[in-house]
Write an enzyme that holds these catalytic residues in place. Structure first.
Site, mmCIF file in Angstrom:
data_model
loop_
_atom_site.group_PDB
_atom_site.id
_atom_site.type_symbol
_atom_site.label_atom_id
_atom_site.label_comp_id
_atom_site.label_asym_id
_atom_site.label_seq_id
_atom_site.Cartn_x
_atom_site.Cartn_y
_atom_site.Cartn_z
ATOM 1 C CG ASP A 173 -31.520 6.119 -55.345
ATOM 2 O OD1 ASP A 173 -31.321 7.315 -55.190
ATOM 3 O OD2 ASP A 173 -32.404 5.653 -56.090
ATOM 4 C CG ASP A 215 -34.650 8.763 -59.038
ATOM 5 O OD1 ASP A 215 -34.679 9.844 -58.436
ATOM 6 O OD2 ASP A 215 -34.664 7.663 -58.476
#
Length: 1159
Positions: A453, A777
């Site tokens: 990320d 996620d």
């Protein structure tokens, strides 16, 4: 655990007074929580007069919460129980001993030893020996014959030592895991309102009557009833097996259950049941009652590493398409293997097979030789009274065979793996890596790709507004409040203060002169900071407009990429404030505020102009752009559920640019990854220009590189066919060059990770690590070989799907994890190199010795001692080498790389040649060389000879010095480098040496040893030290010149991957071949099982089988795992898409930070 009713009813009668004080009993609340939707609403209104009345009965304030008075909290714990589910009792040491005794080879040895023991006491009547014609021993040795029992007893004793060592290891490992579990337990906190303040409370401290704040990504710690909710959706699949998200509202379905996940929205609930009285607790208690049946199932199925019940709900969402397959597979024990585990299992099976064959041949040869010599050549008759003597011989042969097997099977492997991992996990804690699954630790060493990320991992997650575009003016720093018109300023302040989660706020700095603390969502904190910079007070606005007054909230999710809140205007009508990713929200704006604060039309060409002149320049500086807008509804109340009609025709108030600086240590960490052969890819929800700017600052891409930066939309267009299915061939063309994926959804992240893992292009298969923080996620974290969740910014759902939690959310910690992982891999390789040399030599010596001299030069007890030092102590010594920076200077091994490289094979065979030459020389010529009596072909119970003692001693000393050689596996010359940093290694080597002296000098008959002279000792030592010199000779031979060397211990081949992909469960070969394979890795983990598979008892939905199981190798989970609400139809892309780094082509498209509850 007892039955829930037994647990609570006596308490009922005891605490009649206190319970009455609360106006409802535990049992009433438990019954209430079993109801759903309308039944529950009716019951609450009929029995309690509504939720608010229930709150007053529980003596709590729905807005202020409990007072936090300790006496009151204690009383609540006493009456309603604590929020704690008692874990399963750990196995006692004796149980672990019993389990260690189940080992097949040990059982065979025990039986053989007992037979040998019994027979040694048998004396044939009269002068049977002569008739039998077998030399038992001469008359002078009568005293020795009396001690025939010693060998059997010594074997039994050795077995006991091995068992105790194994059990102790398992016990200490379990203890370590409990410690880890407690640590995780303490770390899990939840937002609770007490005395009007929102505080973070450890989950175990929550009591009935608490008012809990719930938000997107939370894992509910107790049962409760909703008091106020915004757009709340819950994933209840852990309890019901239903994968659809359940909408919760005060009017229709206010029941919230522990262990379920908040997938969308926010709200407040009053806690009504905790611990064993909550729905999850009740199920656990029922399971506890049926523990007996559970035990059986548990032995068969690999369970999760006992991570605290409180943070492990029983499930998290697992692809909908997978659910059907899972249901069928629910009854089968499912094996998921890590990379190393797979390789080790294969290797152990191969070695085990070889050992079995060798030992069988040894026994056969010995028996045939004996039978042919006695009954064929010497033509003796089989006399009944001689049978016990013959049996004694056969038992002796059998023991020799078993000994060969014992030495051949490397039971030190699971031990080495366990010790190495336990040691690493402990040390990794200090490096901010909280390992939840042991195998993730070594898998990380093989990682070839990291998909990271951006926000919080590569950047500091300390967001600040640095630019703004308001009323046709682009301010390059924060404007002063006087520069803005009062009505515009008022819109900005209200639009930000009201339309952001009330849990996001800015607190004064902890230290004088420090930065203000940001609590809650960081993007919202940046916007609130902007309000503060404009000298306005967002608290005042929020106090005027509490959450109860909101008409409707559209919370942020990965599909909307925006958040909107509707409030009533004092003058009548409604106003909706919206904020979100600028290019998405601007498409929904048809008006904008000009310089005078007047509303003017905002056409497509104006939008394109604004994108070009405002948004792209901001983005190319690495700023995230957020648009703030509003819309008024003056003609009565519109249908709020018709979202598409509501979220259009907005009026743009402002666009702000938010900076999130790159962490200073990240560029260096990424450079380390590149040197270590690991590709770092950035997967973010930000727009492509922002992403490219940050990626350049981090060093993921450099100007002039030929790498791809794609947007999610374009990525999907390139990898999907006409039907919208992902095609692996298309994906294989993209991923090797892809470095930045912007505006990506969680689905894109999962698709990319799955695609890279399943890909077979390139010389080796990829091992992928992924970082994630948002609820969505989860699937990507599970699919990855190693999932890293953010300890600070991560949601509970992400943490639960992960393997390692980064306690400081920092990318550099991932690099440290790589270093530790490689160290584990190397430690195990070092141990293997050492162990296999011992195995090869011992097996060949025992086999040839037995065939030529009818007796193994190394006796059973000696072999067991060799086994103990070589397995247990060596695994301790070699598995605890500390890591060095040099580990990051080589390429990762990858999935297919065999455990035993050609260099290692050269070392193993080279040292085996030296040792075998020495030992055979000593066996067949030793007596002449040392001028002593020969020990060959000694009678059955003859005393130990100096000849065979020298052989045993030399053998052990050679192993000892070879242990030092084994510290290096890549052909390094200096085997002593860093040896002083490893105290355990030095201690083990010295300890083994001293023990060997004691065994030889004082071991006597049990160890088949006799005292040696000083010169004999020096010769043994000299031959041992020769190992070190020989090691230098071996490392001088270039590995390339030895073409005949084979590698061993391979990973999974492509054919097997396709076989796996057909949906077959991976079958653990070792389980069928040898129990060793099963022990290999999870022997310890199986024992720590705290969490129980609820589904086994409640066959409701097998969708949850394998909450945290890894989708390694090529399995069948496809991309249909996203919440059902988040399917999005991808419009054809108009902007120029694929952009490689040098050409910065703008392409504003859909999307935003995955899982960030951004505006």
């Amino acid at each position: 655990m007892t039955n829930p009713t037994e647990r609570t009813l006596p308490a009922n009668s005891m605490v009649e007074g206190p319970e009455r004080e609360f106006g409802c009993t535990v049992m009433e609340l438990r019954k209430l929580m079993e109801l759903r939707s309308t039944d529950a609403v009716n019951q609450i209104s009929a029995h309690y007069g509504g939720v608010m009345n229930l709150c007053s009965r529980l003596k709590t304030n729905p807005v202020e919460g409990l007072s936090g008075n300790p006496a009151d909290l204690e009383k609540r714990k006493h009456v309603f129980g604590q929020n704690f589910i008692p874990p399963k009792k750990p196995k006692t040491f004796l149980e672990l001993v019993w389990e260690a005794l189940q080992d097949v080879t040990l059982i065979i040895l025990e039986i053989a030893a007992i037979i040998s023991l019994v027979l040694s006491f048998y004396r044939p009547p009269g002068d049977g020996n002569d008739q039998c014609g077998l030399p038992i021993s001469s008359v002078e040795d009568e005293g020795e014959a009396e001690t025939g029992w010693i060998e059997g007893a010594a074997i039994l004793f050795s077995v006991i030592i091995v068992v105790l060592v194994t059990a102790f290891n398992d016990w200490s490992k379990e203890k370590q895991f409990r410690g880890l579990q407690n640590r995780i337990e303490k770390e899990q906190k939840f937002s609770v309102i007490r005395n009007g303040h929102i505080i973070q409370l450890p989950v175990a401290e929550i009591v009935v009557g608490d008012i809990a704040q719930i938000k997107y990504g939370d894992l509910l710690p107790a049962d409760g009833i909703l008091i106020q909710g915004n757009d709340l959706k819950i994933d209840e699949s852990s309890l019901t097996g239903e994968s659809d998200h359940v909408k919760k509202s005060v009017e229709k379905d206010p029941m919230l259950l522990s262990g379920t996940h908040v997938m969308e929205g926010s709200g407040r609930m009053v806690v009504t049941a905790v611990g064993i009285n909550s729905q999850t607790g009740i199920i656990f208690t029922l399971l506890g009652a049926s523990e007996g049946e559970e035990e059986e199932k548990k032995k068969k199925a690999k369970t999760q590493d006992g991570v605290a019940l409180e943070i492990q709900p029983l499930n998290s969402q697992e692809g909908i398409d997978n659910e059907e397959k899972e249901k069928k597979a629910a009854k089968l024990p499912k094996k998921e293997k890590s990379v190393l585990q797979g390789k080790l299992t294969r290797l152990a099976v191969q070695i085990g097979k070889a050992g079995l064959i060798m030992s069988a041949i040894t026994v056969l040869v010995l028996i045939l030789y004996f039978v042919i010599e006695n009954f064929v050549i010497l033509r003796r008759a089989w006399l009944p009274e001689c049978t016990p003597i013959y049996i004694q011989y056969f038992v002796k042969f059998f023991i020799i065979g078993i000994t060969v097997l014992v030495v051949a099977v490397p039971e030190g492997l699971p031990l080495a793996v366990t010790i190495s991992l336990a040691y690493s996990v402990k040390k990794m804690m200090k490096d901010n890596n909280l390992v939840r699954h042991l195998d993730a630790c070594e898998t990380m060493g093989n990682a070839t790709a990291i998909c990271s990320d951006k926000t919080g991992t590569l950047t500091m997650n300390r967001m600040t507004v640095v630019q703004a575009y308001i009323g046709d003016t682009h301010y390059h720093q924060i404007p002063s409040p006087d520069a803005l018109l009062p009505k515009v300023l008022d819109l900005i302040v209200n639009g930000i203060s009201i339309n952001s989660a009330y849990t996001s706020k800015i607190l004064p700095p902890e230290k004088e002169g420090g930065l203000p603390r940001q609590v809650g969502n960081k993007t919202e904190c940046a916007l609130l900071g902007f309000v503060t910079d404009l000298k306005q007070d967002y608290h005042a606005v929020r106090n005027e407009m509490p959450e109860e007054k909101f008409c409707k909230v559209y919370t942020f999710n990965s599909v909307r990429k925006s958040m909107s809140t509707v409030v009533e205007k004092p003058s009548g009508g409604y106003r909706m404030y919206s904020k979100g990713a600028s290019e998405i929200l601007l498409r929904k704006c048809n008006r904008i505020l000009d310089k005078k604060g007047e509303v003017v039309p905002f056409k497509n060409k104006d939008r394109d102009e604004m994108v070009r002149t405002v948004i792209e320049p901001m983005a190319s500086e690495g700023l995230r752009t957020i648009c703030v807008a509003y819309r008024d509804f003056n003609d009565g109340e519109p249908p709020w559920d018709n979202e598409n009609e509501i979220l259009t025709e907005l009026t743009c108030i402002a666009v702000v640019g938010i900076e999130d600086p790159v962490r200073p240590e990240v560029p260096e960490a990424i450079a380390k990854c590149k040197r270590a052969g690991i590709t770092v890819r950035m997967v973010t929800g930000d727009n492509i220009n922002t992403a490219r700017a940050i990626a350049t600052k981090c060093g993921i891409i450099a100007p002039g590189d030929d790498f791809l930066c794609l947007e999610g939309k374009e990525f999907n267009r390139l990898i999907r066919n006409e039907k919208g299915e992902v095609e692996q061939e298309k994906l294989d063309k993209i991923w090797p060059k892809l470095r930045v994926l912007a505006r990506s959804s969680p689905t894109d992240k999962h698709t990319l990770v799955k695609g890279i893992i399943d890909s077979t292009v390139g010389e080796q298969r990829q091992v992928v690590a992924v970082t994630g923080d948002g609820t969505n996620d989860g699937p990507a974290l599970k699919k990855a070989d190693v999932g890293f969740a953010m300890g600070i910014a991560g949601t509970d759902v992400a943490k639960e799907a992960s393997d390692i939690i980064l306690t400081d959310d920092n990318f550099t910690s991932i690099v440290k994890a790589v270093m530790w992982g490689r160290n584990v891999y190397d430690s195990i390789s070092k141990f293997l190199q050492f162990q296999l040399t011992v195995n090869v030599v011992a097996v060949i010596v025992a086999f040839t010795g037995a065939c030529i001299t009818q007796d193994s030069p190394l006796k059973a007890v000696q072999m067991l001692w060799v086994n103990l030092i070589m397995d247990t102590f060596a695994s301790l010594a070699l598995a605890t080498e500390p890591p060095t920076e040099s580990l990051l200077k080589r390429r990762p091994y990858g999935r297919n790389k065999p455990l035993i490289s050609r260099t290692m094979m050269k070392n193993i065979l080279g040292h085996a040649v030296y040792q075998l030459t020495v030992i055979f020389f000593l066996v067949f010529a030793g007596e002449k060389f040392f001028d002593i009596d020969s020990g060959r072909k000694a009678p059955l119970h003859s005393p130990p000879s100096q000849h065979y003692t020298i052989i045993f001693n030399t053998f052990v000393l050679m192993q000892l010095f070879n242990e030092i050689n084994s510290r290096k596996i890549h052909g390094e010359r200096n085997v002593f480098s860093g040896i002083y940093h490893n105290l355990i290694f030095c201690t083990v080597v010295l300890g083994t040496f001293i023990s060997q002296i004691l065994i030889v000098e004082f071991g006597g008959k049990p160890f088949s040893c006799t005292k040696l002279t000083l010169s004999q000792w020096f010769w043994c030592l000299f031959i041992g030290i020769g190992e070190l010199l020989w090691g230098q000779v071996i490392s001088s031979i270039p590995t390339q010149s030895l073409k005949f060397l084979k590698e061993a211990g391979h990973g999974t081949t492509k054919e097997e991957i396709t076989k796996d992909a057909e949906g077959l469960d991976e079958i653990d070969l070792a389980e069928m071949e040898l129990r060793r394979g099963q022990i290999l890795w999870f022997r310890g983990l199986n024992r720590i099982q705290t969490q129980i598979d609820v589904i086994n008892t409640f066959q409701t939905g097998a969708s949850f089988k394998g909450v945290l199981k890894r989708q390694t190798m090529g399995q069948h989970l496809d991309v249909k795992h996203v919440p059902s609400s988040s399917y999005v139809t991808v419009a054809p892309v108009r902007s120029p898409p694929t952009t490689s780094v040098p050409a910065a082509v703008p392409s504003p498209t859909l999307g935003n930070q995955s899982g960030q509850s951004v505006p």
